[in-house]
Design an enzyme around this catalytic site. Structure first.
Site, PDB file in Angstrom:
ATOM      1  N   SER A  35      19.765 -41.298 -30.413  1.00 31.40           N
ATOM      2  CA  SER A  35      19.977 -41.168 -29.386  1.00 31.40           C
ATOM      3  C   SER A  35      19.282 -42.464 -28.218  1.00 31.40           C
ATOM      4  CB  SER A  35      18.408 -39.832 -29.012  1.00 31.40           C
ATOM      5  OG  SER A  35      17.957 -40.202 -30.019  1.00 31.40           O
ATOM      6  N   ASP A 325      10.240 -38.549 -22.008  1.00 30.06           N
ATOM      7  CA  ASP A 325      10.084 -37.594 -22.636  1.00 30.06           C
ATOM      8  C   ASP A 325       9.358 -37.290 -24.015  1.00 30.06           C
ATOM      9  OD1 ASP A 325      12.109 -38.429 -24.718  1.00 30.06           O
ATOM     10  OD2 ASP A 325      12.949 -37.163 -24.109  1.00 30.06           O
ATOM     11  N   HIS A 328      11.626 -40.316 -26.026  1.00 31.87           N
ATOM     12  CA  HIS A 328      11.860 -41.545 -25.993  1.00 31.87           C
ATOM     13  C   HIS A 328      11.431 -42.454 -24.936  1.00 31.87           C
ATOM     14  CE1 HIS A 328      15.132 -38.406 -27.193  1.00 31.87           C
ATOM     15  NE2 HIS A 328      15.599 -38.990 -27.941  1.00 31.87           N
TER      16      HIS A 328
END
Length: 368
Positions: A35, A325, A328
């Site tokens: 991600s 978040d 990340h």
């Protein structure tokens, strides 16, 4: 008759030269990751629970709409490519990707929740592990070989740049979670060894498929991401996770050092930004940040908020937060990390990192 044959042969040669020059006028990137590098693949996986398809993801990128990146702006791979003059590769699952787009821009196979190991991130239901990403890349090489022929295709892939940026999910979403078999099958040392045995096989396959200039990104202090802090009893960094990241980095660096001289024309480099990220987290004001322990996008006191949603509250100044978040980094933190990796890799910068365009796919050259 002889003149016609000669002219036909000359035409074939000229067409071949044109194709080779067209696909090799500039280097492209092939990105394998999770991600931290995903730029849209997971948004096109119908069953995955790991998506960045809701506001406020992408708020500082292009038109401000969600684009599949798990941050407010650019990824580290975006910024390194921009700074070194490489085009941004589109997500493999972008429906507009075809042979011409691949030759012009490369491809990004990164997938949120993916890991070095196939078993990592299974509770996301759907994600692309590194083995799966390599399988997709194999298909890409076959596609380009059919278009260009083997000689030109080999040249194209051997001149490309490769990024491998995975590993944190293998700990956070596998080994450190007791629901996973790996958590009771291995100890800290043997699990890192298992990861390296797997990663070595994967790098050898990539080299066989044409990867010559390859960079592996190291792990940051993953015990200090907001999620790990909020799950601790003290709110502080989880030092076991950080020690595992350091062990992974040391082992991965040693692996690349041992592999490079054994492989034909290989330039395998390891990029370690652990120390600078750790210093940013422990001394944020030194780097212009005001918050390094909580997410910019959150549900206030409801923690952990596993994703950013339209119901979330945003921090006042997104450039002052290290984390976007629970998992990340923010665009600002990614830029700092990218600059550190550029120094570690010794890349010359051809321009300043810039805000993203509306699309990752570069427009085709005009025929006018």
């Amino acid at each position: 008759m002889k003149l016609e044959i000669a002219l036909s042969l000359l035409l074939v040669v000229l067409v071949g030269i044109t194709i080779i020059q067209g696909c090799n006028g500039k280097a492209v990137q092939f990105i394998f990751g999770d991600s931290l590098s995903d730029n849209g693949n997971n948004n096109r996986l119908s069953m995955t629970l790991a998506k960045a398809n809701l506001p406020y993801y992408g708020i500082d990128f292009g038109n401000g709409l969600p684009n599949g990146r798990f941050t407010n702006g650019r990824t580290v791979a975006d910024i390194i490519g921009d700074s070194t003059g490489l085009p941004r590769p589109p997500a493999f699952l972008d429906p507009s990707v075809n042979e011409d787009v691949i030759l012009e821009n490369g491809v990004n196979y990164a997938s949120g929740g993916g890991g070095v190991l196939n078993e990592t991130g299974t509770y996301f239901i759907q994600r692309l592990s590194l083995w799966k990403q390599i399988e997709l890349f194999h298909g890409t090489t076959e596609l380009i070989t059919k278009k260009l022929g083997k000689q030109a295709s080999d040249k194209f892939f051997q001149e490309a740049r490769y990024v491998v940026a995975l590993g944190s999910n293998d700990f956070i979403n596998n080994y450190l979670m007791p629901v996973y078999r790996d958590s009771w099958t291995y100890n800290d040392q043997t699990f890192v060894e298992y990861l390296m045995e797997t990663l070595e096989k994967q790098l050898l396959v990539l080299h066989k498929l044409g990867a010559r200039q390859l960079m592996v990104f190291g792990l940051g202090p993953m015990g200090c991401i907001p999620l790990q802090r909020v799950l601790s009893t003290t709110g502080k960094c989880q030092e076991r996770a950080n020690k595992l990241a350091l062990s992974f980095n040391k082992a991965a660096n040693n692996l690349l050092i041992s592999l490079e001289p054994k492989l034909t024309n290989a330039s395998f480099k390891f990029g370690d930004a652990y120390d600078v990220v750790d210093d940013v987290i422990r001394n944020p004001y030194k780097y212009g940040f005001t918050n390094a322990d909580s997410p910019c996008c959150s549900l206030g006191r409801i923690r952990p908020a596993l994703t950013c949603t339209p119901a979330s509250t945003l921090c006042g100044d997104r450039t002052k937060y290290v984390f976007w978040d629970e998992y990340h980094p923010s665009d600002s933190a990614n830029e700092l990390i990218a600059k550190e990796l550029i120094k570690k890799f010794g890349f010359p910068e051809v321009g300043s990192p810039s805000p993203a365009p509306e699309s990752d796919i570069a427009p085709s050259p005009s025929n006018d």
